[in-house]
Structure formats: structure tokens, C-alpha cells
Design a protein around this motif. Structure first.
Motif, PDB file in Angstrom:
ATOM      1  N   ALA A   1       0.855  -1.190   0.000  1.00 53.32           N
ATOM      2  CA  ALA A   1       0.000   0.000   0.000  1.00 53.32           C
ATOM      3  C   ALA A   1       0.890   1.239   0.000  1.00 53.32           C
ATOM      4  O   ALA A   1       1.679   1.436   0.929  1.00 53.32           O
ATOM      5  N   VAL A   2       0.789   2.039  -1.055  1.00 56.40           N
ATOM      6  CA  VAL A   2       1.681   3.198  -1.211  1.00 56.40           C
ATOM      7  C   VAL A   2       1.035   4.411  -0.553  1.00 56.40           C
ATOM      8  O   VAL A   2       0.044   4.949  -1.032  1.00 56.40           O
ATOM      9  N   SER A   3       1.613   4.824   0.572  1.00 56.94           N
ATOM     10  CA  SER A   3       0.980   5.821   1.435  1.00 56.94           C
ATOM     11  C   SER A   3       1.581   7.212   1.300  1.00 56.94           C
ATOM     12  O   SER A   3       1.270   8.103   2.099  1.00 56.94           O
TER      13      SER A   3
ATOM     14  N   GLU B   1       6.690   4.206   0.794  1.00 54.07           N
ATOM     15  CA  GLU B   1       6.870   5.656   0.868  1.00 54.07           C
ATOM     16  C   GLU B   1       7.909   6.096  -0.161  1.00 54.07           C
ATOM     17  O   GLU B   1       8.898   5.396  -0.398  1.00 54.07           O
ATOM     18  N   ASN B   2       7.697   7.288  -0.750  1.00 56.74           N
ATOM     19  CA  ASN B   2       8.611   7.801  -1.769  1.00 56.74           C
ATOM     20  C   ASN B   2       9.621   8.797  -1.234  1.00 56.74           C
ATOM     21  O   ASN B   2      10.686   8.968  -1.822  1.00 56.74           O
ATOM     22  N   TYR B   3       9.231   9.539  -0.192  1.00 53.95           N
ATOM     23  CA  TYR B   3      10.075  10.629   0.275  1.00 53.95           C
ATOM     24  C   TYR B   3      10.634  10.247   1.634  1.00 53.95           C
ATOM     25  O   TYR B   3       9.887   9.857   2.537  1.00 53.95           O
TER      26      TYR B   3
ATOM     27  N   LEU C   1      13.537  -7.544  -8.457  1.00 50.70           N
ATOM     28  CA  LEU C   1      13.522  -6.402  -9.372  1.00 50.70           C
ATOM     29  C   LEU C   1      12.259  -5.575  -9.171  1.00 50.70           C
ATOM     30  O   LEU C   1      11.229  -6.078  -8.728  1.00 50.70           O
ATOM     31  N   MET C   2      12.375  -4.299  -9.538  1.00 51.00           N
ATOM     32  CA  MET C   2      11.235  -3.382  -9.516  1.00 51.00           C
ATOM     33  C   MET C   2      11.197  -2.603 -10.825  1.00 51.00           C
ATOM     34  O   MET C   2      12.251  -2.251 -11.357  1.00 51.00           O
ATOM     35  N   THR C   3       9.996  -2.381 -11.352  1.00 48.22           N
ATOM     36  CA  THR C   3       9.863  -1.594 -12.584  1.00 48.22           C
ATOM     37  C   THR C   3       8.749  -0.554 -12.428  1.00 48.22           C
ATOM     38  O   THR C   3       7.783  -0.763 -11.694  1.00 48.22           O
ATOM     39  N   ILE C   4       8.914   0.552 -13.152  1.00 48.62           N
ATOM     40  CA  ILE C   4       7.864   1.580 -13.270  1.00 48.62           C
ATOM     41  C   ILE C   4       7.732   1.938 -14.752  1.00 48.62           C
ATOM     42  O   ILE C   4       8.226   2.979 -15.185  1.00 48.62           O
ATOM     43  N   PRO C   5       7.101   1.083 -15.554  1.00 51.80           N
ATOM     44  CA  PRO C   5       6.992   1.425 -16.976  1.00 51.80           C
ATOM     45  C   PRO C   5       6.107   2.653 -17.189  1.00 51.80           C
ATOM     46  O   PRO C   5       5.213   2.922 -16.384  1.00 51.80           O
TER      47      PRO C   5
ATOM     48  N   GLY D   1      -1.328   2.857  -4.695  1.00 48.74           N
ATOM     49  CA  GLY D   1      -1.550   4.062  -3.906  1.00 48.74           C
ATOM     50  C   GLY D   1      -2.985   4.547  -3.997  1.00 48.74           C
ATOM     51  O   GLY D   1      -3.798   4.320  -3.103  1.00 48.74           O
ATOM     52  N   THR D   2      -3.316   5.213  -5.096  1.00 49.75           N
ATOM     53  CA  THR D   2      -4.622   5.887  -5.203  1.00 49.75           C
ATOM     54  C   THR D   2      -5.805   4.929  -5.039  1.00 49.75           C
ATOM     55  O   THR D   2      -6.813   5.306  -4.452  1.00 49.75           O
ATOM     56  N   ALA D   3      -5.706   3.725  -5.541  1.00 51.13           N
ATOM     57  CA  ALA D   3      -6.849   2.806  -5.441  1.00 51.13           C
ATOM     58  C   ALA D   3      -7.114   2.406  -3.992  1.00 51.13           C
ATOM     59  O   ALA D   3      -8.222   2.004  -3.653  1.00 51.13           O
TER      60      ALA D   3
HETATM   61  C1  PLP Z   1       3.119   6.547  -6.324  1.00 49.62           C
HETATM   62  C2  PLP Z   1       3.758   5.276  -6.703  1.00 49.62           C
HETATM   63  C3  PLP Z   1       3.019   4.084  -6.814  1.00 49.62           C
HETATM   64  C4  PLP Z   1       1.516   4.015  -6.652  1.00 49.62           C
HETATM   65  O1  PLP Z   1       0.895   4.627  -7.741  1.00 49.62           O
HETATM   66  P1  PLP Z   1      -0.709   4.662  -7.848  1.00 49.62           P
HETATM   67  O2  PLP Z   1      -0.941   4.974  -9.279  1.00 49.62           O
HETATM   68  O3  PLP Z   1      -1.172   5.732  -6.920  1.00 49.62           O
HETATM   69  O4  PLP Z   1      -1.211   3.325  -7.471  1.00 49.62           O
HETATM   70  C5  PLP Z   1       3.708   2.910  -7.097  1.00 49.62           C
HETATM   71  N1  PLP Z   1       5.046   2.896  -7.283  1.00 49.62           N
HETATM   72  C6  PLP Z   1       5.785   4.011  -7.185  1.00 49.62           C
HETATM   73  C7  PLP Z   1       7.256   3.930  -7.402  1.00 49.62           C
HETATM   74  C8  PLP Z   1       5.172   5.230  -6.909  1.00 49.62           C
HETATM   75  O5  PLP Z   1       5.921   6.335  -6.843  1.00 49.62           O
END
Ligand code: PLP
Length: 230
Positions: free
Chosen positions: A34-36, A57-59, A162-166, A223-225
Motif C-alpha cells: 500500500a503506497v501511502s 513511501e517515496n520521500y 527487481l522493480m519496474t515503473i513502466p 496508492g490511489t486505489a
Molecule cells: C506513487 C507510486 C506508486 C503508486 O501509484 P498509484 O498509481 O497511486 O497506485 C507505485 N510505485 C511508485 C514507485 C510510486 O511512486
């Protein structure tokens, strides 16, 4: 009466379950992170009360503050998923359980050196630039194996995957195609490294978690969902 947050949380759990079943996978083979980020500690507490344990968490400072505010909740697992500069590694090594965004050896070395002796090794995923924009964060797929070998030799971190953000693409088929590239690289590295703890493929977010689960994700970052729009 369930709160809106609890309803959203249960709906996301149901999406994961259905996606796994449709892909012929066990629902429990996919973890929910869960991305908070940007949400207050009280909102995190509400989701934790519903049974969620893993939070992303991102920050760094925001995350460290929330970890402190929720110290009384047993069993929470904190994941750092945002870009990490080398001058910010110490608080991450001291407070988080996982880092998903390691894309160079220097960051992993610092995390390993700065991990306090009393804590278990820090879990690490390598962020891979799977869809290849030259300015995007992440190690290139061709350099992922050598980075993985170097990171796996460090004493106070454990390489988990591994982690990806396409970049977002339209349509489930296109989403699955990108996620499958990551799955193939993950399988290759898993075979080459032969590390039992290399078991995590962190991919899929609110908009594409079904495609990611279909392609083999073991951890979706949502996160948002779960929390609502930021
Ligand atoms: C914000 C974020 C998410 C979550 O994104 P949502 O579209 O809100 O589900 C997932 N991974 C990373 C790396 C993020 O920065």
C-alpha cells in the motif's frame, strides 16, 4: 459500516485475488504494497487496522516521520520506493525494511555500510528501466545481472528481486507486453544468480495491477486505489 478507505482497500484486495485466479495463480502469491506517500499517518493507521502490513513511501523524511508515528502498530513493514540520492541513504538504512529503487552499486554499498548492526539485513530490489527511456531511472536490462551480482555480495543487504515503473500505455495487452519483458529478465536473473531469496518482482500500480499480475508480478504497489487521489 465500512469506511471509504476500508471499502477501497477491500476492493483492491479483491482485484488482486481475481487477477491471480484468472492468471491461474494463487492469490497469496501476490503481495499488496500500500503506497501511502502524501497521506497522513492516521490514514495509514486505518488501513493497518484493516490488516495491511506493507506500506510504501517515496520521500525519505516523510516516511521516517510516519514510521515513528506508527511505532505502536506491531508488524508493519516499510518499503522505500522513491528515487534515492546517496546523501539520503542513512535514514533509509536506519528506518526502512526494504528499498525498491536501487539502480547503482554506490547506493547499495552505502545502504549496506549504514545498516545498523542490530537490524536484519535490508531487503533490496533493483529498479530496472524496462521500457528504455535514456533519462529514466533504473539500471538498463543489459546491466542488471552484473549489478545484481555485486549487490548480492554486500554483507548487510539481501537482494530480493527487481522493480519496474513502466510508462503508462493504453490497453491491457500493451501493459502485459511491457510487464512480460520484466518477468523474462527476472526469470533469467533468478536462474543465473541461484539465490533462494531472489523471489520478488515488484511491478503494477493502481492502473495496471491486473496486467502486472497476469505477467507474473509478486508485489503490486498500489496508492490511489487504496487511499484515494493524491
Ligand atoms: C506513487 C507510486 C506508486 C503508486 O501509484 P498509484 O498509481 O497511486 O497506485 C507505485 N510505485 C511508485 C514507485 C510510486 O511512486
Amino acid at each position: 459500516m465500512m469506511s471509504e478507505t476500508e471499502q477501497r482497500y477491500q476492493a483492491v484486495r479483491e482485484r488482486i485475488t481475481q487477477a491471480a485466479l484468472q492468471a491461474g495463480r494463487k492469490p497469496e502469491s501476490v503481495q499488496l504494497l500500500a503506497v501511502s506517500k502524501t497521506f497522513a499517518a492516521d490514514q495509514v493507521r486505518e488501513v493497518a487496522d484493516s490488516g495491511q502490513r506493507d506500506f510504501g513511501e517515496n520521500y525519505v523524511q516523510e516516511g521516517v516521520d510516519k514510521i515513528a508515528a506508527l511505532k505502536d502498530v506491531p508488524g508493519l513493514v516499510w518499503h522505500c520506493i522513491g528515487p534515492l540520492q546517496s546523501n539520503k541513504t542513512r535514514p533509509v538504512a536506519e528506518h526502512f525494511d526494504w528499498v525498491h529503487s536501487v539502480d547503482r552499486l554506490k547506493i547499495a554499498q552505502r545502504l549496506s555500510e549504514q545498516r545498523p548492526a542490530g537490524l536484519p539485513p535490508l531487503n533490496i530490489c533493483l529498479q530496472v528501466n524496462i521500457d528504455g527511456g535514456p533519462t529514466k531511472a533504473g539500471v538498463s536490462p543489459s546491466e542488471a545481472l552484473s549489478l545484481a551480482q555485486a549487490v548480492s555480495a554486500l554483507p548487510s543487504v539481501v537482494l530480493r528481486g527487481l522493480m519496474t515503473i513502466p510508462d503508462p500505455v493504453e490497453g491491457v495487452d500493451a501493459q502485459v507486453a511491457v510487464h512480460l519483458q520484466a518477468k523474462h529478465l527476472f526469470d533469467e536473473l533468478q536462474a543465473a544468480l541461484a539465490l533462494p531469496q531472489f523471489d520478488t518482482l515488484s511491478m503494477g500500480m493502481s492502473a495496471d495491477l491486473e496486467a502486472a499480475v497476469h505477467a507474473g508480478s509478486t508485489m503490486v504497489r498500489v496508492g490511489t486505489a487504496v487511499f484515494g487521489s493524491r
